[in-house]
Design a protein around this motif. Structure first.
Motif, PDB file in Angstrom:
ATOM      1  N   GLY A  24       0.782  -1.232   0.000  1.00 43.18           N
ATOM      2  CA  GLY A  24       0.000   0.000   0.000  1.00 43.18           C
ATOM      3  C   GLY A  24       0.810   1.276   0.000  1.00 43.18           C
ATOM      4  O   GLY A  24       0.239   2.371   0.041  1.00 43.18           O
ATOM      5  N   VAL A  25       2.141   1.160  -0.062  1.00 41.52           N
ATOM      6  CA  VAL A  25       2.994   2.350  -0.068  1.00 41.52           C
ATOM      7  C   VAL A  25       3.936   2.318  -1.264  1.00 41.52           C
ATOM      8  O   VAL A  25       4.133   1.278  -1.910  1.00 41.52           O
ATOM      9  CB  VAL A  25       3.814   2.479   1.237  1.00 41.52           C
ATOM     10  CG1 VAL A  25       2.897   2.561   2.444  1.00 41.52           C
ATOM     11  CG2 VAL A  25       4.799   1.333   1.379  1.00 41.52           C
ATOM     12  N   TYR A  44     -11.465   6.437  -0.997  1.00 37.85           N
ATOM     13  CA  TYR A  44     -11.713   5.089  -1.529  1.00 37.85           C
ATOM     14  C   TYR A  44     -11.164   4.044  -0.565  1.00 37.85           C
ATOM     15  O   TYR A  44     -10.131   4.250   0.068  1.00 37.85           O
ATOM     16  CB  TYR A  44     -11.028   4.934  -2.885  1.00 37.85           C
ATOM     17  CG  TYR A  44     -11.215   3.601  -3.559  1.00 37.85           C
ATOM     18  CD1 TYR A  44     -12.374   3.318  -4.265  1.00 37.85           C
ATOM     19  CD2 TYR A  44     -10.233   2.625  -3.500  1.00 37.85           C
ATOM     20  CE1 TYR A  44     -12.551   2.102  -4.905  1.00 37.85           C
ATOM     21  CE2 TYR A  44     -10.390   1.399  -4.133  1.00 37.85           C
ATOM     22  CZ  TYR A  44     -11.554   1.141  -4.831  1.00 37.85           C
ATOM     23  OH  TYR A  44     -11.731  -0.062  -5.466  1.00 37.85           O
ATOM     24  N   GLY A  45     -11.897   2.917  -0.478  1.00 36.70           N
ATOM     25  CA  GLY A  45     -11.378   1.792   0.288  1.00 36.70           C
ATOM     26  C   GLY A  45     -12.348   1.179   1.251  1.00 36.70           C
ATOM     27  O   GLY A  45     -12.191   0.015   1.637  1.00 36.70           O
ATOM     28  N   LYS A  61       5.667   6.992   1.139  1.00 40.30           N
ATOM     29  CA  LYS A  61       4.339   7.601   1.170  1.00 40.30           C
ATOM     30  C   LYS A  61       3.290   6.624   0.645  1.00 40.30           C
ATOM     31  O   LYS A  61       3.602   5.637  -0.020  1.00 40.30           O
ATOM     32  CB  LYS A  61       4.325   8.893   0.356  1.00 40.30           C
ATOM     33  CG  LYS A  61       5.125  10.021   1.003  1.00 40.30           C
ATOM     34  CD  LYS A  61       4.756  11.378   0.436  1.00 40.30           C
ATOM     35  CE  LYS A  61       5.474  12.492   1.165  1.00 40.30           C
ATOM     36  NZ  LYS A  61       5.063  13.828   0.673  1.00 40.30           N
ATOM     37  N   ASP A  62       2.035   6.932   0.965  1.00 39.93           N
ATOM     38  CA  ASP A  62       0.937   6.080   0.499  1.00 39.93           C
ATOM     39  C   ASP A  62       0.955   5.985  -1.021  1.00 39.93           C
ATOM     40  O   ASP A  62       1.224   6.983  -1.713  1.00 39.93           O
ATOM     41  CB  ASP A  62      -0.406   6.645   0.947  1.00 39.93           C
ATOM     42  CG  ASP A  62      -0.580   6.629   2.452  1.00 39.93           C
ATOM     43  OD1 ASP A  62       0.324   6.135   3.155  1.00 39.93           O
ATOM     44  OD2 ASP A  62      -1.625   7.111   2.929  1.00 39.93           O
ATOM     45  N   ALA A  63       0.644   4.810  -1.527  1.00 35.70           N
ATOM     46  CA  ALA A  63       0.611   4.602  -2.980  1.00 35.70           C
ATOM     47  C   ALA A  63      -0.714   5.115  -3.524  1.00 35.70           C
ATOM     48  O   ALA A  63      -1.627   4.352  -3.839  1.00 35.70           O
ATOM     49  CB  ALA A  63       0.812   3.129  -3.306  1.00 35.70           C
ATOM     50  N   ASP A  64      -0.813   6.444  -3.603  1.00 38.41           N
ATOM     51  CA  ASP A  64      -1.977   7.133  -4.151  1.00 38.41           C
ATOM     52  C   ASP A  64      -1.533   7.828  -5.436  1.00 38.41           C
ATOM     53  O   ASP A  64      -0.799   8.827  -5.390  1.00 38.41           O
ATOM     54  CB  ASP A  64      -2.512   8.169  -3.169  1.00 38.41           C
ATOM     55  CG  ASP A  64      -3.104   7.560  -1.911  1.00 38.41           C
ATOM     56  OD1 ASP A  64      -3.103   6.327  -1.788  1.00 38.41           O
ATOM     57  OD2 ASP A  64      -3.570   8.332  -1.049  1.00 38.41           O
ATOM     58  N   LYS A  84      -4.228   0.129  -4.312  1.00 37.88           N
ATOM     59  CA  LYS A  84      -5.283  -0.632  -4.970  1.00 37.88           C
ATOM     60  C   LYS A  84      -5.921   0.177  -6.096  1.00 37.88           C
ATOM     61  O   LYS A  84      -6.132   1.375  -5.957  1.00 37.88           O
ATOM     62  CB  LYS A  84      -6.363  -1.044  -3.957  1.00 37.88           C
ATOM     63  CG  LYS A  84      -5.833  -1.955  -2.859  1.00 37.88           C
ATOM     64  CD  LYS A  84      -6.936  -2.310  -1.879  1.00 37.88           C
ATOM     65  CE  LYS A  84      -6.408  -3.233  -0.778  1.00 37.88           C
ATOM     66  NZ  LYS A  84      -7.464  -3.567   0.214  1.00 37.88           N
ATOM     67  N   PHE A  85      -6.237  -0.526  -7.184  1.00 38.36           N
ATOM     68  CA  PHE A  85      -6.870   0.150  -8.320  1.00 38.36           C
ATOM     69  C   PHE A  85      -8.307   0.542  -7.973  1.00 38.36           C
ATOM     70  O   PHE A  85      -9.068  -0.257  -7.414  1.00 38.36           O
ATOM     71  CB  PHE A  85      -6.878  -0.744  -9.558  1.00 38.36           C
ATOM     72  CG  PHE A  85      -5.530  -0.870 -10.213  1.00 38.36           C
ATOM     73  CD1 PHE A  85      -5.090   0.100 -11.102  1.00 38.36           C
ATOM     74  CD2 PHE A  85      -4.714  -1.962  -9.939  1.00 38.36           C
ATOM     75  CE1 PHE A  85      -3.846  -0.011 -11.698  1.00 38.36           C
ATOM     76  CE2 PHE A  85      -3.467  -2.076 -10.524  1.00 38.36           C
ATOM     77  CZ  PHE A  85      -3.032  -1.093 -11.424  1.00 38.36           C
TER      78      PHE A  85
END
Length: 393
Positions: free
Chosen positions: A28-29, A136-137, A364-367, A390-391
């Motif tokens: 997630g990062v 989202y999530g 960092k967050d994987a955004d 996540k997609f």
């Protein structure tokens, strides 16, 4: 996961744009960012993405809105944004009003907006808390929180006057609005002092009386301890100066929300080292205090060295059009790079969540969001959006 062959707008402090690079994602990062020349892994492994022809950006951050608390398609039943029964409500918590299942969160996420800073409205001089959350999530807001509380909302100018004038109650003037804010802050400061004195003397012959629980004062302790910021709703320049005056009196970290007249006093804001969240830019001059609204506001603030972000104030402008509103600032003279920073790293930094979001950097967050064309173009939409690794579907 590896995203490779991408043009990467990192939004990092050095403004780095990687023309042909890769991004590693795990847990997630973001785990790695670099140039393809330096990549020694297997780009075809697992669920990797060939991003040839795409530019990847940090998922966008809306630094001020009311998503989830002013619900989609509903009247009073879904309008929980203002508790218009008491002009001082610092203990109102946005998290208790946000409907994370609101359709607008889905629209935001699909448009590449990964984070929303959302909360109470501007009916009350002392409004309550804001929350920084993912879009989202989960349909459970508790699982989307980045920071709660993120800030305490104060409101100056026409909005509190208009609400309470109709009820023939205080505040009906700007003087009364400022007085209510000061009174609540003084009470909170005294409450803190009384609590500290009780703890200091507890169990001694000089033990003082423990102060009665006061939820309004309790809510303001993180603000007075400078762990969160004051967000002042203010459009007109006199209201902006009142916000700065009060913030100085109580040694508050603060942000000027809207700052519509900012371009008229940009030199003063520079000297005060003020931070601003401007917008909505895609709106009309619907009330007197917006008479000086200008799409050149961002460019003029930037030229003077004032740090700012751009917001939608959703639902004033639907949150999915955040990048389009940044494009309006470009039309007003702001560079494309600075417009992107105003909805990524600047927004995250001003809201004190830049340790998590706002730029493409390891840890960092994987955004992420990827566009083939310009994000500012209303006809464009993301090729893909990733939030927390996540997609978004």
């Amino acid at each position: 996961m590896i995203i490779y062959n991408a043009r990467i707008f990192t939004a990092s402090d050095d403004n780095e744009i990687i023309e042909n690079g890769y991004i590693g994602i795990g847990g997630g990062v973001i785990t790695a960012v670099g140039r393809m020349d330096d990549f020694d892994g297997d780009p075809d492994a697992g669920d990797s993405i060939d991003a040839s022809g795409l530019t990847v950006y940090p998922a966008f951050v809306d630094a001020h809105c009311h998503i989830g608390i002013c619900e989609n398609g509903l009247g009073f039943e879904g309008d929980d944004v203002n508790e218009e029964t008491d002009p001082s409500t610092p203990h109102m918590r946005a998290i208790d009003s946000i409907n994370a299942a609101d359709l607008c969160f889905t629209e935001a996420a699909r448009a590449g907006i990964g984070t929303a800073v959302t909360g109470v409205g501007s009916a009350n001089p002392v409004g309550g808390s804001f929350i920084a959350m993912k879009t989202y999530g989960s349909s459970r807001v508790d699982k989307l929180v980045i920071k709660d509380p993120c800030s305490i909302k104060f409101a100056l100018g026409e909005n509190p006057k208009s609400v309470y004038k109709d009820r023939d109650e205080t505040p009906m003037t700007r003087m009364a609005t400022a007085a209510i804010i000061r009174e609540q802050l003084y009470k909170a400061r005294r409450y803190m002092e009384d609590k500290a004195e009780y703890e200091r003397t507890k169990g001694t012959d000089d033990e003082t009386t423990r102060p009665d629980l006061d939820m309004k004062c309790e809510a303001l302790i993180p603000l007075l301890e400078r762990r969160i910021k004051a967000h002042f709703h203010c459009h007109r320049q006199d209201d902006i100066f009142t916000a700065i005056r009060i913030a100085k009196e109580f040694s508050l970290d603060y942000v000027l929300i809207h700052a519509t007249d900012g371009h008229l006093i940009a030199d003063e804001l520079r000297d005060e080292r003020a931070q601003c969240v401007i917008g909505p830019l895609f709106a009309d001059r619907c009330k007197p205090e917006l008479v000086n609204q200008s799409i050149e506001n961002a460019a003029k603030l930037h030229k003077m060295g004032v740090e700012f972000a751009i917001c939608t104030d959703h639902p004033e402008t639907p949150i999915q059009y955040l990048p389009v509103t940044a494009g309006i600032a470009v039309r007003g003279g702001l560079s494309k790079s600075q417009a992107l920073r105003a909805i990524t790293i600047n927004a995250a930094r001003i809201c004190d969540i830049d340790d998590r979001v706002g730029s493409i950097e390891p840890g960092k967050d994987a955004d992420l969001t990827a566009f083939r064309g310009e994000p500012f173009d209303i006809t464009e939409k993301p090729e893909f959006v990733i939030i927390n690794g996540k997609f978004v579907d």
